[in-house]
Design a protein around this motif. Structure first.
Motif, short mmCIF file in Angstrom:
data_model
loop_
_atom_site.label_atom_id
_atom_site.label_comp_id
_atom_site.label_asym_id
_atom_site.label_seq_id
_atom_site.Cartn_x
_atom_site.Cartn_y
_atom_site.Cartn_z
N ALA A 28 -1.81 -5.49 2.90
CA ALA A 28 -0.84 -4.44 2.01
C ALA A 28 0.50 -4.68 2.35
O ALA A 28 1.32 -4.54 1.32
CB ALA A 28 -1.55 -3.07 2.41
N ASP A 29 0.77 -4.66 3.70
CA ASP A 29 2.31 -4.58 3.94
C ASP A 29 2.91 -5.91 3.63
O ASP A 29 3.92 -6.29 3.86
CB ASP A 29 2.49 -4.44 5.49
N TYR A 30 2.19 -6.96 3.11
CA TYR A 30 2.67 -8.13 2.45
C TYR A 30 2.95 -8.16 1.01
O TYR A 30 3.28 -9.07 0.29
CB TYR A 30 1.80 -9.40 3.05
N ASN A 31 2.34 -7.08 0.16
CA ASN A 31 2.50 -6.64 -1.16
C ASN A 31 3.03 -5.23 -0.95
O ASN A 31 2.04 -4.60 -1.41
CB ASN A 31 1.22 -7.31 -1.77
N MET A 32 4.15 -5.06 -0.74
CA MET A 32 4.42 -3.76 -0.51
C MET A 32 5.78 -3.20 -1.20
O MET A 32 6.50 -3.81 -1.34
CB MET A 32 4.63 -3.44 1.20
N LEU A 33 5.74 -1.80 -1.61
CA LEU A 33 6.98 -1.34 -2.10
C LEU A 33 7.51 -0.46 -0.91
O LEU A 33 6.81 0.50 -0.44
CB LEU A 33 6.67 -0.22 -3.04
N TRP A 34 8.72 -0.87 -0.65
CA TRP A 34 9.52 -0.40 0.59
C TRP A 34 10.61 0.51 0.05
O TRP A 34 11.19 0.24 -0.80
CB TRP A 34 9.87 -1.45 1.49
N TYR A 35 10.95 1.52 0.76
CA TYR A 35 12.08 2.41 0.60
C TYR A 35 13.33 1.53 1.33
O TYR A 35 12.97 0.90 2.36
CB TYR A 35 12.13 3.60 1.26
N ARG A 41 17.29 6.39 -1.86
CA ARG A 41 17.24 6.67 -3.26
C ARG A 41 16.74 5.31 -4.07
O ARG A 41 16.32 5.35 -5.31
CB ARG A 41 18.47 6.97 -4.01
N PHE A 42 16.64 4.13 -3.44
CA PHE A 42 16.19 2.94 -4.14
C PHE A 42 15.08 2.19 -3.16
O PHE A 42 15.23 2.64 -2.03
CB PHE A 42 17.31 1.98 -3.95
N GLN A 43 14.08 1.50 -3.86
CA GLN A 43 12.87 0.83 -3.46
C GLN A 43 13.16 -0.47 -3.61
O GLN A 43 13.81 -0.83 -4.62
CB GLN A 43 11.84 1.42 -3.60
N TYR A 44 12.02 -1.37 -3.07
CA TYR A 44 11.98 -2.85 -3.34
C TYR A 44 10.61 -3.04 -3.01
O TYR A 44 9.91 -2.79 -2.23
CB TYR A 44 13.15 -3.57 -2.61
N TRP A 45 10.19 -3.97 -4.15
CA TRP A 45 8.89 -4.53 -3.87
C TRP A 45 8.92 -5.97 -2.92
O TRP A 45 10.05 -6.46 -3.39
CB TRP A 45 8.17 -4.96 -5.20
N VAL A 46 7.95 -6.38 -2.29
CA VAL A 46 7.84 -7.76 -1.57
C VAL A 46 6.69 -8.21 -1.81
O VAL A 46 5.78 -7.66 -1.98
CB VAL A 46 8.13 -7.44 -0.15
N ARG A 47 6.60 -9.46 -2.37
CA ARG A 47 5.45 -10.16 -2.47
C ARG A 47 5.41 -11.64 -1.61
O ARG A 47 6.36 -12.37 -1.60
CB ARG A 47 5.14 -10.77 -3.94
N LEU A 93 11.34 -10.76 -3.48
CA LEU A 93 12.12 -9.42 -3.42
C LEU A 93 12.38 -8.91 -4.81
O LEU A 93 12.98 -9.58 -5.42
CB LEU A 93 13.04 -9.17 -2.45
N ALA A 94 11.66 -7.69 -5.17
CA ALA A 94 12.02 -7.15 -6.60
C ALA A 94 12.65 -5.67 -6.35
O ALA A 94 11.94 -4.80 -6.08
CB ALA A 94 11.13 -7.20 -7.37
N PRO A 95 13.84 -5.44 -6.55
CA PRO A 95 14.60 -4.22 -6.16
C PRO A 95 14.17 -3.32 -7.65
O PRO A 95 13.94 -3.86 -8.54
CB PRO A 95 16.23 -4.33 -6.07
N GLU A 130 16.90 -5.93 5.54
CA GLU A 130 15.74 -5.44 5.91
C GLU A 130 14.41 -6.43 5.90
O GLU A 130 13.70 -6.31 6.90
CB GLU A 130 15.33 -3.96 5.21
N LEU A 131 14.45 -7.06 4.87
CA LEU A 131 13.51 -7.90 4.58
C LEU A 131 13.51 -9.02 5.87
O LEU A 131 12.28 -9.33 6.23
CB LEU A 131 13.48 -8.94 3.30
N ARG A 132 14.69 -9.44 5.95
CA ARG A 132 14.77 -10.41 7.40
C ARG A 132 14.04 -10.08 8.68
O ARG A 132 13.53 -10.86 9.08
CB ARG A 132 16.15 -10.72 7.46
N TYR A 133 14.17 -8.59 8.94
CA TYR A 133 13.56 -8.18 10.09
C TYR A 133 12.24 -8.05 9.76
O TYR A 133 11.32 -8.18 10.86
CB TYR A 133 14.20 -6.88 10.56
N ARG A 134 11.68 -7.73 8.66
CA ARG A 134 10.32 -7.22 8.57
C ARG A 134 9.42 -8.47 8.44
O ARG A 134 8.14 -8.70 8.77
CB ARG A 134 10.05 -6.41 7.07
N TYR A 135 9.98 -9.63 7.93
CA TYR A 135 9.16 -10.71 7.73
C TYR A 135 9.89 -12.10 8.20
O TYR A 135 10.79 -12.59 7.65
CB TYR A 135 9.09 -11.12 6.14
#
Length: 281
Positions: A28-35, A41-47, A93-95, A130-135
């Protein structure tokens, strides 16, 4: 609230046991909508490709950023990109830039990169940080950027402002492109780009970015009068000529039988983006 006891999300913290963790949350956290923590106010999808989960080294994964169009139709591209991500060991990454943030009917602000005090380009860069730190193992210093329609406008302008962060871009059917025109102010031209973004356009840096432009052969609806033309096909060809006049090489792909809005068109566009990006990964 009202004296009620607070419940911490930590009570559902996932175990460090890899097998148990897989059974609880899967991927799930590798295919996730993150704040976006820098601006919630904005989110981003990661696949993330499935191979990433079993990869012990996790090095050299390329980053592809997809910018949605006016209707925020992110899911189409997430699905269409899956085979390409697996093949190329790339992360997507899809904002999500939702409409109506300041004005009830506004759905264009993000396309300008800077509007109503918000720097959407910088928000995207925060998401990437943020993605750099998460993945781990994802290369984020330079990335691949693509977008269709409103996302094509964003990509067009982001290229002008941040060429140093880009390896390659694909600009698809922007209705209102920005030209390298030193006689007109932004967004039509770039005469006052420094007033909005702090620096002039850097043509030498632009020439180092690989550029693709994409449009469907059926994307020929009238979109108003403009020096660039009255259809998206005409306007994209005008943008291509403008780039080439300033020494920027462009690959143009006209997708046969593709219109502006269909699901099938989005799948073909994502395939075209992927084929172009593969050459530089």
């Amino acid at each position: 609230m009202g004296g009620q006891k607070m419940i911490s999300c930590k009570v559902l913290a996932v175990t460090d046991d890899p097998e148990a963790r897989k059974g609880i949350v899967g991927d799930a956290d590798y295919n996730m909508l993150w704040y976006c923590r820098a601006d919630p106010r904005f989110q981003y999808w990661v696949r993330v490709p499935k191979g990433y989960l079993e990869d012990e080294n996790r090095q050299g994964y390329k980053l592809v950023v997809v910018i949605h169009g006016t209707g925020c139709e992110v899911e189409r591209y997430l699905q269409a990109a899956a085979p390409f991500l697996e093949e190329q060991h790339a992360v997507l990454l899809a904002p999500v830039f939702p409409s109506g943030l300041f004005e009830l009917r506004d759905f264009n602000s993000y396309k300008l990169l800077a509007c109503d005090g918000i720097r959407y380009d910088e928000i995207l860069l925060q998401m990437i940080e943020e993605l750099r730190y998460r993945y781990e193992g994802v290369e984020t210093e330079r990335f691949f950027l693509c977008g269709h329609s409103g996302g094509g406008q964003f990509t067009n302008r982001f290229l002008f402002v941040h060429p140093d962060r880009l390896t390659a871009v694909s600009i698809s059917a922007p209705g209102r492109p920005t030209l390298i025109d030193f006689e007109q102010d932004y967004f039509m031209g770039v005469r006052d780009l420094k007033e909005h973004f702090g620096h002039e356009i850097d043509l030498e840096a632009l020439r180092k970015v690989h550029v693709q432009m994409v449009v469907g052969s059926l994307d020929c609806k009238y979109v108003g009068e403009s020096p660039c033309g009255s259809t998206r096909i005409e306007r994209l060809k005008c943008l291509k000529q403008n780039f080439e006049a300033h020494g920027i090489s462009v690959q143009l792909n006209v997708l046969d039988g593709v219109d502006h809005e269909s699901l099938e068109g989005d799948e073909k566009r994502m395939a075209a983006f992927g084929e172009f990006f593969k050459k530089y990964m």
